[in-house]
Design an enzyme around this catalytic site. Structure first.
Site, PDB file in Angstrom:
ATOM      1  N   ARG A  45       0.852  -1.185   0.000  1.00 37.89           N
ATOM      2  CA  ARG A  45       0.000   0.000   0.000  1.00 37.89           C
ATOM      3  C   ARG A  45       0.889   1.236   0.000  1.00 37.89           C
ATOM      4  NH1 ARG A  45       2.140   1.937   3.687  1.00 37.89           N
ATOM      5  NH2 ARG A  45       0.758   3.711   3.460  1.00 37.89           N
ATOM      6  N   ALA A  47       0.691   5.090  -2.301  1.00 36.43           N
ATOM      7  CA  ALA A  47       0.484   5.344  -3.736  1.00 36.43           C
ATOM      8  C   ALA A  47       1.663   4.916  -4.624  1.00 36.43           C
ATOM      9  CB  ALA A  47       0.123   6.807  -3.935  1.00 36.43           C
ATOM     10  N   ARG A  88      -7.409  -0.725  -6.988  1.00 38.51           N
ATOM     11  CA  ARG A  88      -7.774   0.352  -6.059  1.00 38.51           C
ATOM     12  C   ARG A  88      -7.986   1.625  -6.882  1.00 38.51           C
ATOM     13  NH1 ARG A  88      -4.317   1.132  -0.784  1.00 38.51           N
ATOM     14  NH2 ARG A  88      -6.297   1.982  -0.048  1.00 38.51           N
ATOM     15  N   ASP A 236      -2.453  10.747  -2.501  1.00 38.21           N
ATOM     16  CA  ASP A 236      -2.749   9.639  -3.420  1.00 38.21           C
ATOM     17  C   ASP A 236      -3.122  10.140  -4.806  1.00 38.21           C
ATOM     18  OD1 ASP A 236      -3.255   8.478  -0.582  1.00 38.21           O
ATOM     19  OD2 ASP A 236      -2.986   6.775  -1.945  1.00 38.21           O
ATOM     20  N   LYS A 247      -5.096   9.830   2.809  1.00 37.34           N
ATOM     21  CA  LYS A 247      -5.747   8.967   3.795  1.00 37.34           C
ATOM     22  C   LYS A 247      -6.817   9.711   4.591  1.00 37.34           C
ATOM     23  CE  LYS A 247      -5.383   5.501   4.219  1.00 37.34           C
ATOM     24  NZ  LYS A 247      -6.336   4.613   3.511  1.00 37.34           N
TER      25      LYS A 247
HETATM   26  O1  MRU Z   1      -4.683   3.069   1.978  1.00 36.37           O
HETATM   27  P1  MRU Z   1      -3.208   3.351   1.898  1.00 36.37           P
HETATM   28  O2  MRU Z   1      -2.465   2.851   3.091  1.00 36.37           O
HETATM   29  O3  MRU Z   1      -2.623   2.893   0.592  1.00 36.37           O
HETATM   30  O4  MRU Z   1      -3.106   4.935   1.917  1.00 36.37           O
HETATM   31  C1  MRU Z   1      -1.841   5.525   1.811  1.00 36.37           C
HETATM   32  C2  MRU Z   1      -1.843   7.010   1.946  1.00 36.37           C
HETATM   33  O5  MRU Z   1      -2.879   7.633   2.089  1.00 36.37           O
HETATM   34  C3  MRU Z   1      -0.524   7.708   1.816  1.00 36.37           C
HETATM   35  O6  MRU Z   1      -0.516   8.881   2.556  1.00 36.37           O
HETATM   36  C4  MRU Z   1      -0.258   8.041   0.333  1.00 36.37           C
HETATM   37  O7  MRU Z   1      -0.463   6.926  -0.475  1.00 36.37           O
HETATM   38  C5  MRU Z   1       1.107   8.573   0.105  1.00 36.37           C
HETATM   39  S1  MRU Z   1       2.347   7.318   0.310  1.00 36.37           S
HETATM   40  C6  MRU Z   1       3.829   8.013  -0.082  1.00 36.37           C
END
Ligand code: MRU
Length: 352
Positions: A45, A47, A88, A236, A247
Site C-alpha cells: 500500500r 500510492a 484500487r 494519493d 488517507k
Molecule cells: O490506503 P493506503 O495505506 O494505501 O493509503 C496511503 C496514503 O494515504 C498515503 O498517505 C499516500 O499513499 C502517500 S504514500 C507516499
C-alpha cells in the site's frame, strides 16, 4: 533501508504490510492475480508502492504470452492494465505507472513480442529506480519547510513502506533527522487500518527518530497546547487545482492546522498529479469494507454485530488549506492551478 517491493529475477517479493509490526513476512508473488489481490488487500500500500508493484505485476501478467505478434501482445497488455488498474481507485500512481509502461512500449519502433516482453521488465525496473530518485529529491526540497527543532505531525504511512525509496512526507522527516535538525514526530494512528500506529511507528523506531504516537482524535488538543510546528502528509492523487486526496483524516488535520495557523504541507512526486481531474470533487474515493471499522484490524470485534458503517479510505483537502506541495521539482506554492501546470509542462518539455 526497508524495501517494501523487490523484483527477485523472476518473481515479485513484498513485505506483507498487513502483518506488521507483529511479524515481518515476505510474500513471493508469481502471477498477476496474486499482485492484484495483494494491492486490494493492502499487503502492499501507499500510492507509489502500489504503482511499482503493479508495474511488476504487469510483467508477470505478460510472461505467459505465447505468440510472436506485436499487435496481440499489446492487446493483452491493455487487458492486464485495465485489470490491475481496477485493484484500487484513488491513488493515480497505479494507473500512471501502467500507462507509462504502455506508452513507452507502444512508442518503441518495431520489436516482436519477445523483445517487448524483455523491454517491459527493463522499464518496470527503471520505473522503480525512478521513484527512488524522486523520493530523494522530495526529501531534499522538503528541508525548506522543516526548521530546526520542528515538531512535525504526520498521518498514515508515507515512508519506505509506501514507496520505492525513503518515502515522501516521511522521506523529508528522515532527511531532516539525518541533517541533525533535532526534530520530533507525532504520528497519528490512522483509523481504521492503523497505518500510522503499525507502520509509521515501526519505521520511526527503526530509524531512531524521536516520535510519539497519538490517536487521531488527539491532534486538536496537541495543536491547542502548542506542541506542533507543522503538519506534513502525503497524497494519493492531486487534482489540477491542487486539491489533494490522501488517507481519511488528512482533511481534518488541514482544517485544524488552518485554525491554529500552522503550516500544512503535502509531499508527493509528480506521478501523483492528475491533470485529467480538474478539481477535488472529481477524485474517485475508495469505499472499503465495513469490517475494517467493526473489527480492530479485521480481527477483534468492537461494535455491536452488523452495525452499518461508512468507510471511505481517503478524503480531499482543498487547495486553500495547503501551504505548499513538496515535489521532486521543488515546493509548489499557491495559486496551484498555475504552479502545477507550469511544473508539469516544464517537466514534460525536459523529457521527465
Ligand atoms: O490506503 P493506503 O495505506 O494505501 O493509503 C496511503 C496514503 O494515504 C498515503 O498517505 C499516500 O499513499 C502517500 S504514500 C507516499
Amino acid at each position: 533501508m526497508i524495501q517494501a517491493v523487490a523484483w527477485k529475477g523472476d518473481f515479485l517479493q513484498l513485505i506483507d504490510q498487513t502483518q506488521l509490526p507483529e511479524k515481518l513476512i515476505y510474500l513471493d508473488l508469481h502471477t498477476v492475480e496474486e499482485v492484484f489481490q495483494a494491492i486490494r488487500d493492502l499487503q502492499v500500500r501507499g500510492a507509489p508502492a502500489i504503482g511499482i508493484a503493479a508495474a511488476y505485476g504487469l510483467c508477470l501478467g505478460m510472461r505467459d504470452f505465447r505468440g510472436a505478434s506485436r499487435k496481440d501482445f499489446l492487446a493483452q497488455l491493455q487487458q492486464r492494465i485495465e485489470y490491475l488498474s481496477s485493484a484500487r481507485p484513488t491513488a493515480v500512481n497505479l494507473s500512471w505507472a501502467l500507462r507509462n509502461l504502455q506508452s513507452q512500449l507502444e512508442n518503441l519502433p518495431g520489436g516482436d513480442a519477445a523483445e517487448l516482453k524483455t523491454r517491459l521488465l527493463a522499464l518496470a525496473i527503471e520505473l522503480h529506480e525512478d521513484d527512488r530518485r524522486r523520493c530523494e529529491a522530495i526529501a531534499a526540497h522538503g528541508q525548506e519547510a522543516v526548521p530546526e527543532n520542528a515538531r512535525i505531525l504526520t498521518h498514515c504511512n508515507t515512508g519506505a513502506l509506501a514507496t520505492g525509496g525513503i518515502g515522501t512526507a516521511l522521506g523529508v522527516v528522515y532527511r531532516a533527522h539525518q541533517l541533525g535538525k533535532n526534530i520530533r514526530v507525532y504520528a497519528g494512528e490512522t483509523r481504521p487500518v492503523l497505518q500510522g500506529a503499525r507502520l509509521t511507528a515501526w519505521e520511526l523506531l527503526a530509524a531512531k527518530i524521536p516520535a510519539q504516537l497519538i490517536c487521531d482524535n488527539m491532534a486538536a488538543a496537541l495543536m491547542q497546547q502548542g506542541q506542533v510546528d507543522l503538519v506534513l502528509v502525503g497524497a494519493d492523487r492531486i487534482a489540477a487545482d491542487g486539491s489533494a486526496a490522501n488517507k481519511i483524516g488528512t482533511y481534518s488535520l488541514a482544517v485544524l492546522a488552518h485554525y491554529h495557523r500552522l503550516p500544512f504541507y503535502v509531499a508527493a512526486p509528480l506521478s501523483t498529479f492528475d491533470m485529467n481531474v480538474a478539481t477535488g470533487s472529481a477524485i474517485p474515493i475508495e469505499i472499503r469494507n465495513s469490517d475494517e471499522i467493526r473489527k480492530v484490524f479485521g480481527k477483534y470485534p468492537i461494535t455491536p454485530g452488523e452495525v452499518s458503517c461508512w468507510n471511505p479510505a481517503f478524503d480531499v483537502t482543498p487547495p486553500e488549506l495547503i501551504t505548499g506541495i513538496i515535489t521532486e521539482r521543488g515546493i509548489l506554492s499557491p495559486p496551484y492551478s498555475k504552479t502545477i501546470e507550469q511544473t508539469i509542462n516544464h517537466t514534460m518539455l525536459a523529457g521527465g
